[in-house]
Design a protein around this motif. Structure first.
Motif, mmCIF file in Angstrom:
data_model
loop_
_atom_site.group_PDB
_atom_site.id
_atom_site.type_symbol
_atom_site.label_atom_id
_atom_site.label_comp_id
_atom_site.label_asym_id
_atom_site.label_seq_id
_atom_site.Cartn_x
_atom_site.Cartn_y
_atom_site.Cartn_z
ATOM 1 N N THR A 1 -97.997 -23.546 -54.983
ATOM 2 C CA THR A 1 -96.717 -24.143 -54.600
ATOM 3 C C THR A 1 -95.590 -23.220 -55.005
ATOM 4 O O THR A 1 -95.725 -22.396 -55.925
ATOM 5 C CB THR A 1 -96.475 -25.510 -55.277
ATOM 6 O OG1 THR A 1 -96.463 -25.328 -56.699
ATOM 7 C CG2 THR A 1 -97.538 -26.519 -54.882
ATOM 8 N N ARG B 1 -89.527 -31.753 -52.063
ATOM 9 C CA ARG B 1 -88.360 -31.417 -52.879
ATOM 10 C C ARG B 1 -87.598 -30.193 -52.376
ATOM 11 O O ARG B 1 -86.477 -29.923 -52.833
ATOM 12 C CB ARG B 1 -88.786 -31.202 -54.334
ATOM 13 C CG ARG B 1 -89.810 -30.110 -54.531
ATOM 14 C CD ARG B 1 -90.402 -30.134 -55.933
ATOM 15 N NE ARG B 1 -91.488 -29.157 -56.065
ATOM 16 C CZ ARG B 1 -92.228 -29.010 -57.149
ATOM 17 N NH1 ARG B 1 -91.999 -29.765 -58.221
ATOM 18 N NH2 ARG B 1 -93.191 -28.102 -57.186
ATOM 19 N N HIS B 2 -88.150 -29.458 -51.431
ATOM 20 C CA HIS B 2 -87.407 -28.317 -50.883
ATOM 21 C C HIS B 2 -86.390 -28.741 -49.829
ATOM 22 O O HIS B 2 -85.532 -27.940 -49.435
ATOM 23 C CB HIS B 2 -88.374 -27.304 -50.261
ATOM 24 C CG HIS B 2 -89.040 -27.783 -49.006
ATOM 25 N ND1 HIS B 2 -90.109 -28.655 -49.026
ATOM 26 C CD2 HIS B 2 -88.778 -27.551 -47.694
ATOM 27 C CE1 HIS B 2 -90.492 -28.909 -47.787
ATOM 28 N NE2 HIS B 2 -89.698 -28.270 -46.959
ATOM 29 N N ILE C 1 -93.463 -33.364 -54.690
ATOM 30 C CA ILE C 1 -93.965 -31.993 -54.520
ATOM 31 C C ILE C 1 -93.924 -31.588 -53.052
ATOM 32 O O ILE C 1 -93.581 -30.456 -52.706
ATOM 33 C CB ILE C 1 -95.382 -31.869 -55.098
ATOM 34 C CG1 ILE C 1 -95.324 -31.973 -56.635
ATOM 35 C CG2 ILE C 1 -96.034 -30.563 -54.678
ATOM 36 C CD1 ILE C 1 -96.683 -32.034 -57.297
ATOM 37 N N LYS D 1 -84.936 -23.428 -56.158
ATOM 38 C CA LYS D 1 -83.797 -24.276 -56.521
ATOM 39 C C LYS D 1 -82.516 -23.454 -56.506
ATOM 40 O O LYS D 1 -82.320 -22.600 -57.371
ATOM 41 C CB LYS D 1 -84.020 -24.864 -57.913
ATOM 42 C CG LYS D 1 -85.229 -25.786 -58.013
ATOM 43 C CD LYS D 1 -85.569 -26.124 -59.450
ATOM 44 C CE LYS D 1 -86.186 -24.933 -60.160
ATOM 45 N NZ LYS D 1 -86.663 -25.271 -61.527
ATOM 46 N N THR E 1 -86.807 -19.829 -58.601
ATOM 47 C CA THR E 1 -88.014 -20.237 -57.880
ATOM 48 C C THR E 1 -89.184 -20.350 -58.838
ATOM 49 O O THR E 1 -89.603 -19.357 -59.456
ATOM 50 C CB THR E 1 -88.352 -19.239 -56.760
ATOM 51 O OG1 THR E 1 -87.227 -19.114 -55.890
ATOM 52 C CG2 THR E 1 -89.552 -19.713 -55.958
ATOM 53 N N ASP E 2 -89.690 -21.571 -58.982
ATOM 54 C CA ASP E 2 -90.899 -21.806 -59.769
ATOM 55 C C ASP E 2 -92.112 -21.589 -58.863
ATOM 56 O O ASP E 2 -92.191 -22.142 -57.758
ATOM 57 C CB ASP E 2 -90.918 -23.231 -60.316
ATOM 58 C CG ASP E 2 -89.789 -23.485 -61.303
ATOM 59 O OD1 ASP E 2 -89.378 -22.526 -61.979
ATOM 60 O OD2 ASP E 2 -89.324 -24.638 -61.378
ATOM 61 N N ASP F 1 -88.562 -32.711 -60.469
ATOM 62 C CA ASP F 1 -87.340 -32.304 -59.784
ATOM 63 C C ASP F 1 -86.135 -32.701 -60.630
ATOM 64 O O ASP F 1 -85.726 -33.858 -60.645
ATOM 65 C CB ASP F 1 -87.259 -32.967 -58.402
ATOM 66 C CG ASP F 1 -86.007 -32.570 -57.641
ATOM 67 O OD1 ASP F 1 -85.309 -31.631 -58.073
ATOM 68 O OD2 ASP F 1 -85.726 -33.197 -56.598
ATOM 69 N N SER G 1 -90.647 -21.213 -47.556
ATOM 70 C CA SER G 1 -90.019 -22.522 -47.614
ATOM 71 C C SER G 1 -88.575 -22.396 -47.154
ATOM 72 O O SER G 1 -87.917 -21.377 -47.405
ATOM 73 C CB SER G 1 -90.062 -23.068 -49.046
ATOM 74 O OG SER G 1 -89.441 -24.330 -49.132
ATOM 75 N N TYR H 1 -91.202 -23.735 -55.625
ATOM 76 C CA TYR H 1 -90.083 -24.654 -55.642
ATOM 77 C C TYR H 1 -88.829 -23.833 -55.882
ATOM 78 O O TYR H 1 -88.537 -23.419 -57.006
ATOM 79 C CB TYR H 1 -90.268 -25.715 -56.722
ATOM 80 C CG TYR H 1 -89.127 -26.700 -56.821
ATOM 81 C CD1 TYR H 1 -88.331 -27.007 -55.716
ATOM 82 C CD2 TYR H 1 -88.839 -27.324 -58.029
ATOM 83 C CE1 TYR H 1 -87.295 -27.905 -55.812
ATOM 84 C CE2 TYR H 1 -87.796 -28.240 -58.132
ATOM 85 C CZ TYR H 1 -87.027 -28.518 -57.020
ATOM 86 O OH TYR H 1 -85.985 -29.412 -57.116
#
Length: 746
Positions: free
Chosen positions: A164, A377-378, A374, A168, A181-182, A410, A264, A166
């Motif tokens: 994944t 959340r983008h 999950i 932000k 970015t995680d 989040d 993403s 994520y």
């Protein structure tokens, strides 16, 4: 090589029952029906059916072959949604299961694939209302149609791959921004690996804006890291008017070769609920929205990408909304993607309706919170997570946990928990309340005060999440006075939330009529709570919302009238409400000007475009009745005319398609609307003529091919069969020559 994702939707075999024999690879499934996903496992009537008809266990099988070129790779099957419980077998071996119909799940097939020979996939689908799976355990006011009703994909990745990401956005309101970015990486090599990570931000048309690199080394099966892009300038904010999206791509590079890449879409925006209202990018915005059920006539939930996207377009562009609540479950990614693209805000919530089950049930619900966040959340369109079972009683420990999961996964969004009870324990960030005072018999209030519902002595972030709906269910073909009152109830609340400085806004119940259980609705398995019907055709209440669209975008002028002297209880057409974004409307009867009429600013001071209300007109029952003409003006310039016949006659059947070009491949669909109109092109609401539809070419009609109009109009959906060609639709209606329409499948 980078990951390969393939649609896995065609050439499934389906049987409306299940036997252990179906699991065996050698089982002869020649008697099964060939279907394409998304698929409903029971086509239903429009109304008056038994909801038990779709609550059974069924079977899907698929034969497929993978090349030995994929040996050594990890092979997943990604399901977007199966209602309600799925158990997956490959070549006779159970390889996974999933509880819940609204969240995605992935099955690792790697250990059981037979390369260069046929594999047999079997999915057991249990569509019964199982008490161990949310939202079930008590009654619910909506139907949960069974089947593999969303898409399935085959995903092939290297042993070292991205699980994944994520991304932000940070410092969003500053001139110079950043993206944190995680990244979660899966290492199935069984050894220590050394590689580079590349993080790239680009515009949607591919222009690279920033790139960062990170060297990684590790032997753990899960490797986590955070990468940051700094110094980002000239970034356009995402908002409801300019929903600008950017692409974030993370790549694994070994020896100069890209081994995997994960992309993403993101948007740069802030969304904050406060005691002083809701703020998007630091600016106040009154939320004006409706709730959406994802159901459609005949096929329930099983509609493809184009139809899911069209619902978002209807909400945004036809109704003029800025927000939708996904009641009462996570909805299609296609719908959410479209909300991102067009700037429609989303309040998304977990599956559930009033009931909280036992510990195992709650465990599944907590998993739904995690899966929802999950997955979604983008999305910049999502501004609030619903982590409470809709309208449930308080449950301190359970809701402490759901909130904690949301905040852990989040930290950029607030949580809400929709309740219908006063003085409910406030554990979330936003007090979200279903307030049905407006329209309740004997109660003249439009909404409760915040303190009355929260029981608190201070202001908190507050959002009304349902109103209207079952307080005043209205059919599109109801008598004029009921339709008028229905629209006024919605208009009153729209105005109210714009006037209250401590309200974030309101989300009405609801956008579209929907099928429901026998304990609810009108007795025909339909809840007529929408401002549109199940075919997405408007009631007059729809224009209360649409009239708030800026006149520079679209002119709205909709008098709430059938223009008949005998439609109302005491005759006449007044008081006449006109939903419009015009500055003035002039009204003529028989060519004689009756007056110039202006918005009712005193009664509706909160909204940008108050309705116009005509209280009195000359004329009595049976006399002085002639054609009417409404002329709308913006800044003293005529912008629209609406003419009405005193003696309307059926003149035409207007037929229009949402799309005249569809795509081959996975099945596609579009809506076709049919409307009986008079000599001025106005709807004739009480015509029930029978329409016969035939189709030639690689496609079919969803639902019956012969039907009555409902309230003078109706719609149907045309689906493709996956191959190119021309669809020719022929419409036969008594008293009219046949009409034809051609839709190209490219």
């Amino acid at each position: 090589m980078p990951r390969r994702i393939e649609a896995f939707n065609d050439q499934w075999q389906y049987m409306a029952d299940f036997s252990p024999a179906y699991i065996e690879p050698a089982f002869n499934d020649a008697s099964f029906e060939e279907v394409c996903l998304p698929h409903t496992h029971k086509v239903l009537p429009y109304n008056y059916f038994d909801e038990k008809d779709y609550q059974f266990v069924s079977c899907y099988r698929k034969h497929f072959t993978l090349s030995s070129d994929d040996k050594g790779k990890i092979i997943f099957l990604d399901f977007e949604g199966v209602m309600t419980y799925a158990k997956v077998y490959l070549n006779g071996t159970c390889i996974g299961e999933h509880k819940g119909g609204y969240t995605p799940f992935s099955i690792n097939m790697t250990e059981h694939i037979r390369f260069d020979e046929e594999n047999v996939l079997t999915v057991q689908v249990d569509a019964r209302e199982r008490e161990d799976i949310p939202p079930f355990g008590f009654v619910i006011d909506y139907l949960t149609f069974g089947g593999i009703y969303r898409e399935v994909s085959l995903r092939v990745v290297e042993p070292l791959h991205i699980h994944t990401i994520y991304a932000k956005p940070q410092d969003v309101l500053e001139p110079v921004k950043a993206v944190h970015t995680d990244i979660a990486i899966i290492n199935k090599t069984g050894k220590e690996v050394t590689f580079d990570l590349q993080l790239t931000l680009a515009t949607r048309d591919g222009k690279q804006l920033a790139t960062s690199y990170e060297s990684m080394c590790g032997s753990l099966e899960t490797l986590d890291c955070t990468m940051i892009l700094k110094g980002l300038k000239a970034i356009q904010l995402w908002d409801i008017h300019t929903p600008c999206l950017y692409t974030v791509t993370v790549s694994i590079i070994m020896d100069g070769v890209v081994m995997d890449a994960y992309t993403s879409l993101i948007g740069f925006r802030t969304a904050v609920f406060t005691a002083e209202g809701f703020f998007l990018n630091g600016k106040p915005l009154t939320i004006m929205g409706l709730n959406r059920h994802q159901s459609f006539p005949y096929v329930g939930y099983a509609m493809p990408k184009r139809v899911q996207q069209k619902d978002a377009d209807i909400l945004k562009f036809d109704l003029g909304l800025n927000t939708v609540r996904t009641s009462h479950y996570p909805q299609s990614t296609h719908f959410l993607d479209r909300c991102d693209e067009i700037g429609l805000l989303v309040f998304e919530e977990i599956p559930g309706w009033q009931h909280i089950g036992d510990a195992q049930w709650q465990e599944t619900a907590c998993q739904h919170v995690s899966d929802m966040i999950i997955r979604d959340r983008h999305h910049p369109s999502i501004i609030l997570w619903g982590v409470r079972i809709n309208e449930s009683v308080d449950h301190h420990d359970f809701y402490i946990r759901t909130n904690a999961i949301a905040h852990q996964l989040d930290k950029t969004r607030q949580t809400g928990g929709v309740r219908a009870r006063e003085n409910s324990e406030f554990l979330e960030d936003v007090f979200t309340m279903n307030d049905f005072i407006n329209g309740r018999n004997g109660d003249t209030r439009i909404a409760r005060s915040q303190q009355e519902t929260t029981g608190l002595t201070y202001q908190v972030p507050y959002l009304i999440t349902e109103y209207g709906g079952h307080m005043y269910p209205t059919k599109r073909f109801d008598q004029e006075e009921r339709l008028d009152h229905h629209a006024r109830l919605h208009m009153r609340m729209i105005n109210h939330v714009h006037l209250d400085p401590h309200q974030s806004g309101g989300i009405g119940w609801c956008a579209f009529d929907y099928n429901t259980h026998h304990q609810f609705g009108a007795g025909d398995r339909i809840c007529y709570h929408g401002v549109m019907d199940m075919f997405r055709l408007p009631k007059f209440a729809a224009y209360a919302y649409a009239s708030q669209i800026a006149p520079s975008e679209k002119i709205i002028l909709e008098p709430v009238t059938r223009y008949a002297m005998g439609e109302r209880s005491r005759g006449g057409i007044t008081p006449l409400t006109i939903y419009t974004n015009c500055d003035r409307v002039d009204f003529y009867i028989a060519g004689v000007k009756k007056g110039e009429y202006y918005p009712a600013v005193t009664d509706y001071a909160g909204v940008p475009h108050p309705p116009i209300i005509i209280d009195k007109l000359d004329g009595t029952w049976g006399s002085n009745w002639s054609d009417g003409l409404f002329i709308g003006y913006v800044r003293d310039k005529e912008v629209i005319r609406r003419q009405y016949a005193c003696n309307p006659v059926l003149t035409n059947l207007d037929i229009a398609a949402d799309d005249l070009e569809l795509a081959s491949g996975d099945w596609d669909a579009t809506r076709v609307t049919l409307k009986a109109v008079d000599q001025y092109g106005n709807l004739i609401p009480f015509v029930d003529c029978i329409v016969h539809v035939t189709i030639d070419g690689p496609g079919s009609i969803i639902g019956p091919q012969a039907f009555n109009l409902i309230g003078g109009e109706r719609a149907l959906w045309v689906k493709t069969h996956g191959v190119p060609g021309t669809l020719t639709l022929t419409f036969a209606v008594e008293a009219f020559p046949n009409k034809t329409m051609m839709i190209e499948v490219k």
